[in-house]
Design a protein around this motif. Sequence first.
Motif, PDB file in Angstrom:
ATOM      1  N   TYR A  98       0.895  -1.259   0.061  1.00 54.35           N
ATOM      2  CA  TYR A  98      -0.063   0.193  -0.161  1.00 54.35           C
ATOM      3  C   TYR A  98       0.895   1.207   0.161  1.00 54.35           C
ATOM      4  O   TYR A  98       0.173   2.432   0.311  1.00 54.35           O
ATOM      5  CB  TYR A  98      -0.974   0.129   1.321  1.00 54.35           C
ATOM      6  CG  TYR A  98      -2.072  -1.016   1.041  1.00 54.35           C
ATOM      7  CD1 TYR A  98      -3.294  -0.631   0.513  1.00 54.35           C
ATOM      8  CD2 TYR A  98      -1.933  -2.338   1.662  1.00 54.35           C
ATOM      9  CE1 TYR A  98      -4.184  -1.838   0.223  1.00 54.35           C
ATOM     10  CE2 TYR A  98      -2.899  -3.210   1.341  1.00 54.35           C
ATOM     11  CZ  TYR A  98      -3.837  -3.138   0.801  1.00 54.35           C
ATOM     12  OH  TYR A  98      -4.903  -3.815   0.628  1.00 54.35           O
ATOM     13  N   PRO A 115      -4.874   1.309   4.303  1.00 58.01           N
ATOM     14  CA  PRO A 115      -5.623   0.888   3.414  1.00 58.01           C
ATOM     15  C   PRO A 115      -7.100   1.045   3.436  1.00 58.01           C
ATOM     16  O   PRO A 115      -7.442   1.873   4.514  1.00 58.01           O
ATOM     17  CB  PRO A 115      -5.831  -0.617   3.578  1.00 58.01           C
ATOM     18  CG  PRO A 115      -4.512  -0.952   4.268  1.00 58.01           C
ATOM     19  CD  PRO A 115      -4.198   0.381   5.142  1.00 58.01           C
ATOM     20  N   ASP A 116      -7.874   1.769   2.274  1.00 63.17           N
ATOM     21  CA  ASP A 116      -8.959   2.364   2.289  1.00 63.17           C
ATOM     22  C   ASP A 116     -10.193   1.406   2.708  1.00 63.17           C
ATOM     23  O   ASP A 116     -11.164   1.553   2.268  1.00 63.17           O
ATOM     24  CB  ASP A 116      -9.289   2.936   1.022  1.00 63.17           C
ATOM     25  CG  ASP A 116     -10.385   4.034   1.121  1.00 63.17           C
ATOM     26  OD1 ASP A 116     -10.990   4.103   2.067  1.00 63.17           O
ATOM     27  OD2 ASP A 116     -11.065   3.943  -0.233  1.00 63.17           O
ATOM     28  N   ASN A 117     -10.053   0.366   3.426  1.00 62.15           N
ATOM     29  CA  ASN A 117     -10.775  -0.654   3.743  1.00 62.15           C
ATOM     30  C   ASN A 117     -12.230  -0.061   4.059  1.00 62.15           C
ATOM     31  O   ASN A 117     -12.565  -0.231   5.309  1.00 62.15           O
ATOM     32  CB  ASN A 117     -10.540  -1.562   4.559  1.00 62.15           C
ATOM     33  CG  ASN A 117      -9.393  -2.309   4.062  1.00 62.15           C
ATOM     34  OD1 ASN A 117      -9.303  -3.185   3.446  1.00 62.15           O
ATOM     35  ND2 ASN A 117      -8.103  -1.988   4.568  1.00 62.15           N
ATOM     36  N   LYS A 118     -13.209   0.201   3.073  1.00 62.51           N
ATOM     37  CA  LYS A 118     -14.521   0.540   3.140  1.00 62.51           C
ATOM     38  C   LYS A 118     -15.508  -0.377   2.750  1.00 62.51           C
ATOM     39  O   LYS A 118     -16.598  -0.064   2.721  1.00 62.51           O
ATOM     40  CB  LYS A 118     -14.824   1.932   2.944  1.00 62.51           C
ATOM     41  CG  LYS A 118     -13.664   2.900   3.588  1.00 62.51           C
ATOM     42  CD  LYS A 118     -14.395   4.259   3.912  1.00 62.51           C
ATOM     43  CE  LYS A 118     -13.376   5.154   4.776  1.00 62.51           C
ATOM     44  NZ  LYS A 118     -13.829   6.492   4.942  1.00 62.51           N
ATOM     45  N   THR A 119     -14.969  -1.271   2.050  1.00 58.57           N
ATOM     46  CA  THR A 119     -15.661  -2.390   1.588  1.00 58.57           C
ATOM     47  C   THR A 119     -15.473  -3.745   1.762  1.00 58.57           C
ATOM     48  O   THR A 119     -14.269  -4.015   2.060  1.00 58.57           O
ATOM     49  CB  THR A 119     -16.106  -2.143  -0.058  1.00 58.57           C
ATOM     50  OG1 THR A 119     -14.906  -2.375  -0.815  1.00 58.57           O
ATOM     51  CG2 THR A 119     -16.275  -0.619  -0.315  1.00 58.57           C
ATOM     52  N   ASP A 174     -12.313  -4.394  -0.475  1.00 58.73           N
ATOM     53  CA  ASP A 174     -11.160  -3.867   0.099  1.00 58.73           C
ATOM     54  C   ASP A 174     -10.417  -4.841   0.773  1.00 58.73           C
ATOM     55  O   ASP A 174      -9.256  -5.237   0.985  1.00 58.73           O
ATOM     56  CB  ASP A 174     -11.376  -2.467   0.590  1.00 58.73           C
ATOM     57  CG  ASP A 174     -11.698  -1.455  -0.254  1.00 58.73           C
ATOM     58  OD1 ASP A 174     -11.415  -1.644  -1.655  1.00 58.73           O
ATOM     59  OD2 ASP A 174     -12.558  -0.545  -0.061  1.00 58.73           O
ATOM     60  N   LEU A 175     -11.268  -5.531   2.029  1.00 58.91           N
ATOM     61  CA  LEU A 175     -10.905  -6.103   2.963  1.00 58.91           C
ATOM     62  C   LEU A 175     -10.267  -7.420   2.585  1.00 58.91           C
ATOM     63  O   LEU A 175      -9.172  -8.121   2.858  1.00 58.91           O
ATOM     64  CB  LEU A 175     -11.907  -6.518   4.034  1.00 58.91           C
ATOM     65  CG  LEU A 175     -11.431  -7.429   5.302  1.00 58.91           C
ATOM     66  CD1 LEU A 175     -10.612  -6.509   5.955  1.00 58.91           C
ATOM     67  CD2 LEU A 175     -12.695  -7.676   6.078  1.00 58.91           C
ATOM     68  N   GLU A 176     -10.965  -8.005   1.281  1.00 60.75           N
ATOM     69  CA  GLU A 176     -10.409  -9.404   0.741  1.00 60.75           C
ATOM     70  C   GLU A 176      -9.245  -9.242   0.162  1.00 60.75           C
ATOM     71  O   GLU A 176      -8.073  -9.752  -0.007  1.00 60.75           O
ATOM     72  CB  GLU A 176     -11.471  -9.817  -0.295  1.00 60.75           C
ATOM     73  CG  GLU A 176     -12.947 -10.300   0.190  1.00 60.75           C
ATOM     74  CD  GLU A 176     -13.961 -10.971  -0.684  1.00 60.75           C
ATOM     75  OE1 GLU A 176     -13.244 -11.024  -1.826  1.00 60.75           O
ATOM     76  OE2 GLU A 176     -14.752 -11.477  -0.199  1.00 60.75           O
ATOM     77  N   GLU A 177      -8.868  -7.851  -0.455  1.00 62.17           N
ATOM     78  CA  GLU A 177      -7.553  -7.658  -1.016  1.00 62.17           C
ATOM     79  C   GLU A 177      -6.513  -7.548  -0.049  1.00 62.17           C
ATOM     80  O   GLU A 177      -5.275  -7.830  -0.232  1.00 62.17           O
ATOM     81  CB  GLU A 177      -7.797  -6.294  -1.996  1.00 62.17           C
ATOM     82  CG  GLU A 177      -6.502  -5.944  -2.544  1.00 62.17           C
ATOM     83  CD  GLU A 177      -6.545  -4.498  -3.393  1.00 62.17           C
ATOM     84  OE1 GLU A 177      -5.442  -3.747  -3.100  1.00 62.17           O
ATOM     85  OE2 GLU A 177      -7.727  -3.975  -3.576  1.00 62.17           O
ATOM     86  N   LEU A 178      -6.984  -6.735   1.185  1.00 62.04           N
ATOM     87  CA  LEU A 178      -6.178  -6.849   2.277  1.00 62.04           C
ATOM     88  C   LEU A 178      -5.820  -8.191   2.900  1.00 62.04           C
ATOM     89  O   LEU A 178      -4.342  -8.419   2.940  1.00 62.04           O
ATOM     90  CB  LEU A 178      -6.655  -6.068   3.340  1.00 62.04           C
ATOM     91  CG  LEU A 178      -5.768  -5.854   4.758  1.00 62.04           C
ATOM     92  CD1 LEU A 178      -4.583  -4.972   4.224  1.00 62.04           C
ATOM     93  CD2 LEU A 178      -6.460  -5.238   5.770  1.00 62.04           C
ATOM     94  N   GLY A 193     -14.740   1.802   8.485  1.00 62.06           N
ATOM     95  CA  GLY A 193     -13.515   1.999   7.886  1.00 62.06           C
ATOM     96  C   GLY A 193     -12.194   1.379   8.649  1.00 62.06           C
ATOM     97  O   GLY A 193     -11.392   1.232   7.971  1.00 62.06           O
TER      98      GLY A 193
END
Length: 245
Positions: free
Chosen positions: A71, A76-80, A83-87, A167
């Motif tokens: 990143y 990380p912009d984890n708001k969906t 996004d979390l799956e990518e993390l 988030g």
Amino acid sequence: MPPPAKIACYKGLRAFTLVEVLITLGIIGVVAAMTLPTVINNKRNKELETAFKKSYSMLAQVTQIVIQEEYGGQVPDNKTGADLEELMNSYQKYYIKSSTCKRSESACSSVFPVSKGAQLENFIKDNYKTFNGKATPAIICNDGIMATVDGGFIFFDVGTPAETTYGTVFLAVDTNGWRKKPNRYGYDFFLFQISSNGKFLPMGADGTIWKENTYCSETLATGTNGYGCASKALNDPNYFKNLPK
């Protein structure tokens, strides 16, 4: 040829009687019964401490690498959920031979306690306990799970728009895996938070949602008791020696 040596005889010596032997064994048994539980408990607590420190060290190092390498040093912009799956995919790169089960998946591998990701919430509720065991645990870190090669589990969560934690990225570790007890917050299950500046924080520390002085209590009868124990477990040298019964 010299005469054979005489064998000295000592008068007044006698063997223990059966009653005396039984009394002695009884005393030893009572002492063992009194001390053995403490010895076993101390051994268990030491194992929990070792597993926690190992899991924390690895997770902290991987988090730092993920933030920097994946990143670019930004949070990380984890708001969906995507996004979390990518993390989670980013973390998996650095845990050799690990497996993941995400909330969106409908067919998780046999190494997980659930067959699909949507079952994680009920699994945590049914199989874990709060710090003092006085309440049904509140549910967090139920958006995904990763099994590590050493038998531990890492849970992932991101605050939803309906929550004040929207988030915010949370992680939790079950240091010895769900098959091995005690499966209890503050014992083998600990929470962490990624701060707004990308730092990996043990829950309970300054800057985290659930503070240790409130959410790591021997008396608090709420489902969040144990959320704030990670910071205390790291900084209090007597923490694992004084776990609630």
